[in-house]
Design a protein around this motif. Structure first.
Motif, mmCIF file in Angstrom:
data_model
loop_
_atom_site.group_PDB
_atom_site.id
_atom_site.type_symbol
_atom_site.label_atom_id
_atom_site.label_comp_id
_atom_site.label_asym_id
_atom_site.label_seq_id
_atom_site.Cartn_x
_atom_site.Cartn_y
_atom_site.Cartn_z
ATOM 1 N N MET A 111 0.816 -1.212 0.000
ATOM 2 C CA MET A 111 0.000 0.000 0.000
ATOM 3 C C MET A 111 0.851 1.263 0.000
ATOM 4 S SD MET A 111 -3.423 -0.748 2.273
ATOM 5 C CE MET A 111 -2.607 -1.274 3.771
ATOM 6 N N VAL A 112 1.999 1.215 0.646
ATOM 7 C CA VAL A 112 2.860 2.400 0.658
ATOM 8 C C VAL A 112 3.880 2.362 -0.475
ATOM 9 C CG1 VAL A 112 2.555 2.676 3.138
ATOM 10 C CG2 VAL A 112 4.571 1.477 2.293
ATOM 11 N N CYS A 113 3.790 1.342 -1.321
ATOM 12 C CA CYS A 113 4.675 1.255 -2.489
ATOM 13 C C CYS A 113 3.898 1.425 -3.791
ATOM 14 C CB CYS A 113 5.425 -0.078 -2.497
ATOM 15 S SG CYS A 113 6.735 -0.199 -1.259
ATOM 16 N N GLY A 114 2.693 1.993 -3.700
ATOM 17 C CA GLY A 114 1.970 2.363 -4.905
ATOM 18 C C GLY A 114 1.002 1.335 -5.450
ATOM 19 N N PHE A 115 0.628 0.318 -4.665
ATOM 20 C CA PHE A 115 -0.281 -0.716 -5.162
ATOM 21 C C PHE A 115 -1.738 -0.491 -4.751
ATOM 22 C CE2 PHE A 115 3.782 -2.788 -5.627
ATOM 23 C CZ PHE A 115 3.635 -3.552 -6.779
ATOM 24 N N GLY A 116 -2.036 0.648 -4.177
ATOM 25 C CA GLY A 116 -3.422 0.936 -3.816
ATOM 26 C C GLY A 116 -3.798 0.394 -2.454
ATOM 27 N N GLU A 117 -5.076 0.567 -2.114
ATOM 28 C CA GLU A 117 -5.570 0.217 -0.783
ATOM 29 C C GLU A 117 -5.981 -1.247 -0.707
ATOM 30 O OE1 GLU A 117 -8.882 1.906 2.385
ATOM 31 O OE2 GLU A 117 -9.082 2.309 0.259
ATOM 32 N N GLN A 118 -5.511 -1.945 0.346
ATOM 33 C CA GLN A 118 -5.867 -3.342 0.605
ATOM 34 C C GLN A 118 -5.680 -4.224 -0.632
ATOM 35 O OE1 GLN A 118 -9.847 -3.032 2.335
ATOM 36 N NE2 GLN A 118 -8.946 -3.072 4.365
ATOM 37 N N VAL A 119 -4.501 -4.114 -1.229
ATOM 38 C CA VAL A 119 -4.200 -4.892 -2.430
ATOM 39 C C VAL A 119 -4.213 -6.382 -2.096
ATOM 40 C CG1 VAL A 119 -1.705 -4.665 -2.020
ATOM 41 C CG2 VAL A 119 -2.544 -5.214 -4.309
ATOM 42 N N GLY A 120 -4.793 -7.188 -2.987
ATOM 43 C CA GLY A 120 -4.912 -8.617 -2.758
ATOM 44 C C GLY A 120 -3.642 -9.372 -3.111
ATOM 45 N N VAL A 125 0.966 -11.377 -6.759
ATOM 46 C CA VAL A 125 1.571 -12.531 -7.443
ATOM 47 C C VAL A 125 1.705 -12.243 -8.933
ATOM 48 C CG1 VAL A 125 1.227 -14.937 -8.098
ATOM 49 C CG2 VAL A 125 0.804 -14.221 -5.740
ATOM 50 N N LYS A 126 0.657 -11.658 -9.520
ATOM 51 C CA LYS A 126 0.692 -11.346 -10.957
ATOM 52 C C LYS A 126 1.700 -10.252 -11.269
ATOM 53 C CE LYS A 126 -4.019 -12.661 -12.281
ATOM 54 N NZ LYS A 126 -5.328 -12.167 -12.783
ATOM 55 N N LYS A 127 1.689 -9.176 -10.483
ATOM 56 C CA LYS A 127 2.498 -8.002 -10.812
ATOM 57 C C LYS A 127 3.963 -8.134 -10.407
ATOM 58 C CE LYS A 127 -1.217 -4.582 -10.950
ATOM 59 N NZ LYS A 127 -1.683 -3.253 -10.485
ATOM 60 N N ILE A 128 4.227 -8.850 -9.326
ATOM 61 C CA ILE A 128 5.604 -8.940 -8.839
ATOM 62 C C ILE A 128 6.230 -10.294 -9.166
ATOM 63 C CG2 ILE A 128 7.067 -8.919 -6.785
ATOM 64 C CD1 ILE A 128 5.163 -6.902 -5.534
ATOM 65 N N ALA A 129 5.519 -11.374 -8.838
ATOM 66 C CA ALA A 129 6.077 -12.712 -9.094
ATOM 67 C C ALA A 129 5.857 -13.181 -10.532
ATOM 68 C CB ALA A 129 5.469 -13.720 -8.116
ATOM 69 N N LYS A 130 4.998 -12.446 -11.272
ATOM 70 C CA LYS A 130 4.711 -12.792 -12.675
ATOM 71 C C LYS A 130 4.160 -14.211 -12.822
ATOM 72 C CE LYS A 130 6.597 -8.822 -13.598
ATOM 73 N NZ LYS A 130 5.732 -7.636 -13.813
ATOM 74 N N GLU A 131 3.304 -14.584 -11.873
ATOM 75 C CA GLU A 131 2.677 -15.904 -11.888
ATOM 76 C C GLU A 131 1.167 -15.749 -11.765
ATOM 77 O OE1 GLU A 131 4.193 -18.726 -12.284
ATOM 78 O OE2 GLU A 131 6.298 -18.345 -11.832
ATOM 79 N N ASN A 132 0.447 -16.824 -12.047
ATOM 80 C CA ASN A 132 -1.007 -16.846 -11.875
ATOM 81 C C ASN A 132 -1.372 -17.874 -10.820
ATOM 82 O OD1 ASN A 132 -1.891 -14.939 -13.945
ATOM 83 N ND2 ASN A 132 -1.140 -16.457 -15.414
ATOM 84 N N LEU A 133 -2.367 -17.536 -9.998
ATOM 85 C CA LEU A 133 -2.805 -18.436 -8.942
ATOM 86 C C LEU A 133 -4.014 -19.245 -9.388
ATOM 87 C CD1 LEU A 133 -2.613 -16.306 -5.661
ATOM 88 C CD2 LEU A 133 -1.076 -18.121 -6.388
ATOM 89 N N ASP A 134 -4.042 -20.503 -9.005
ATOM 90 C CA ASP A 134 -5.234 -21.336 -9.198
ATOM 91 C C ASP A 134 -6.116 -21.134 -7.972
ATOM 92 O OD1 ASP A 134 -7.172 -23.207 -9.526
ATOM 93 O OD2 ASP A 134 -5.835 -24.948 -9.555
ATOM 94 N N LYS A 135 -7.263 -20.446 -8.135
ATOM 95 C CA LYS A 135 -8.117 -20.075 -7.000
ATOM 96 C C LYS A 135 -9.282 -21.038 -6.796
ATOM 97 C CE LYS A 135 -7.222 -16.793 -5.124
ATOM 98 N NZ LYS A 135 -6.247 -16.550 -4.041
ATOM 99 N N ILE A 165 7.658 -11.788 -3.503
ATOM 100 C CA ILE A 165 6.944 -10.536 -3.200
ATOM 101 C C ILE A 165 7.632 -9.805 -2.055
ATOM 102 C CG2 ILE A 165 4.766 -9.601 -2.323
ATOM 103 C CD1 ILE A 165 3.384 -11.952 -3.824
ATOM 104 N N TYR A 166 7.975 -10.542 -1.005
ATOM 105 C CA TYR A 166 8.633 -9.918 0.153
ATOM 106 C C TYR A 166 9.968 -9.290 -0.244
ATOM 107 C CZ TYR A 166 11.719 -9.634 4.186
ATOM 108 O OH TYR A 166 12.632 -9.201 5.118
ATOM 109 N N GLU A 167 10.781 -10.026 -0.965
ATOM 110 C CA GLU A 167 12.109 -9.508 -1.315
ATOM 111 C C GLU A 167 11.986 -8.268 -2.200
ATOM 112 O OE1 GLU A 167 14.414 -12.695 -2.940
ATOM 113 O OE2 GLU A 167 14.363 -13.878 -1.086
ATOM 114 N N TRP A 168 11.015 -8.257 -3.114
ATOM 115 C CA TRP A 168 10.828 -7.102 -4.000
ATOM 116 C C TRP A 168 10.359 -5.888 -3.201
ATOM 117 C CZ3 TRP A 168 7.345 -3.521 -5.705
ATOM 118 C CH2 TRP A 168 7.603 -2.902 -6.933
#
Length: 385
Positions: A111-120, A125-135, A165-168
């Motif tokens: 949220m403080v790195c520009g991803f908006g409020e309560q980012v899921g 995973v999509k934006k940082i890890a470049k992966e897709n989750l099976d939900k 995600i954490y390391e980024w």
């Protein structure tokens, strides 16, 4: 894929985790039918693409002690990384009276790195890890055993992608110097008061526009009974009575079983003898409460006179600041915060801590006439007077 069900195996994994700079953690739980969350699964992963990742199953391992995990939580050399940690932390606080220290919450950091409020998590995973989750297993019943392979894979994905995600995000915070912002937000997550609901204070969570002392006295006693019963019997407070039913009862004030039976909103569960008797006793206590003991509404805040022009200027300032910082406006200040500032209120979250640095200090300068706002093209600028 490894599942831990014994204290010895849990202790071995946690001992190994202490040799690493961080460990990612998530939980699966159920709360639909209980007051307290039922812990069903814990997932943990060590750093590195091939770092050990495990499931800890407290249901299959019903005799397993969680103390090795709590000891890891107290190990300050290893950061415990969660995403949207609040409900996870509540479980560990209630069951073990412990908080992870140090803690990192990727939702707060994002949220403080520009991803908006309560980012899921899925978005990160999509934006940082470049992966897709099976939900497909997202809304599963995590208390049922055995777990399917799809459930296990879904659960592990909640901690394996979290490493990247954490390391980024940690690197981004080091660049933008906002680690202090995150630490300030996390201090609220590790404050016991965040998770304690006292029956005596439960009435404050019931929204009502009525300021009558007697009405609020009955609301207080009904909310006190509901909270105490829900906690003591481990049932959702809505199973005792919902807010609309509570407010109806505070208005109609039945004093007998017959009168209570006429309630339009009280559900079947609330008509059971034990609850019904508690409701009638709570109403009686509210009606007999001494005037000096009645709840006092916050009339000063309600009587604040908002300066609409100043409120509009504060909204423009907030928008300009949030855009320049890349932080969601509502994370910095709510609409109610802006109206309160424009009405002269100074006990506002937006004026304290990192929010003061980001917005509050300039908001106060605007209120004092020390700065003005100007526009150039699509850009709003702060001009010192």
């Amino acid at each position: 894929m490894r599942t831990i069900t014994t204290t010895e195996d849990l202790a071995a994994f946690c001992a190994a985790a202490k040799d690493h700079p961080y460990v990612t953690i998530d939980t699966e739980f159920l709360r639909e039918r209980t007051y307290w969350s039922k812990l069903c699964l814990i997932q943990m992963a060590l750093p590195g693409k091939d770092g050990d990742a495990v499931l800890v199953d407290p249901i299959e391992g019903s005799q397993m002690s969680m103390e090795p995990l709590y000891d890891l939580f107290r190990h300050k050399a290893t950061v415990k990384v969660f995403h949207a940690a609040r409900q996870d932390l509540e479980i560990f606080f209630v069951e073990g009276n412990v908080f992870p220290d140090p803690l990192f919450d990727t939702q707060v950091a994002a949220m403080v790195c520009g991803f908006g409020e309560q980012v899921g998590y899925e978005t990160l995973v999509k934006k940082i890890a470049k992966e897709n989750l099976d939900k497909t297993s997202r809304f599963t019943d995590w208390s049922r055993r055995p777990l399917t392979s799809a459930q296990s894979e879904y659960a592990l994905a909640d901690v394996t992608h979290l490493r990247v995600i954490y390391e980024w995000l940690a690197a981004q915070l080091a660049k933008n110097g906002r680690q202090g912002w995150v630490e300030e937000e996390l201090s609220l997550l590790t404050d016991p008061e965040t998770y304690i609901t006292r029956p005596d204070e439960a009435w404050m969570r019931v929204k009502t526009r009525t300021t009558s002392g007697r009405f609020l006295a009955v609301v207080k006693e009904l909310a006190r009974f509901r909270e105490g019963y829900a906690q003591g019997n481990n049932v959702p407070r809505s199973r005792v009575m919902k807010d609309d039913a509570l407010l109806e009862l505070a208005s109609t004030r039945p004093t007998s079983m017959e009168e209570l039976g006429r309630s339009r909103l009280l559900q079947r569960e609330g008509r059971k003898t034990e609850i019904a008797e508690g409701i009638i006793a709570a109403i009686k206590a509210g009606l007999e409460m001494r005037p000096e003991d009645m709840p006092k509404p916050d009339l000063e805040r309600e009587q604040l006179q908002v300066n609409p022009a100043l409120a509009d200027l504060l909204r423009v300032l907030l928008k300009a600041k949030s855009e320049s910082l890349g932080v969601a406006p509502r994370l910095i200040a709510s609409a109610a915060d802006l109206d309160a500032i424009a009405a002269g209120e100074r006990k506002v979250d937006a004026l304290n801590g990192w929010r003061a640095e980001a917005f509050g200090d300039d908001a106060m300068r605007l209120c004092r006439g020390e700065i003005a706002l100007s526009a150039k093209g699509n850009e709003v600028r702060v001009v010192r007077l």
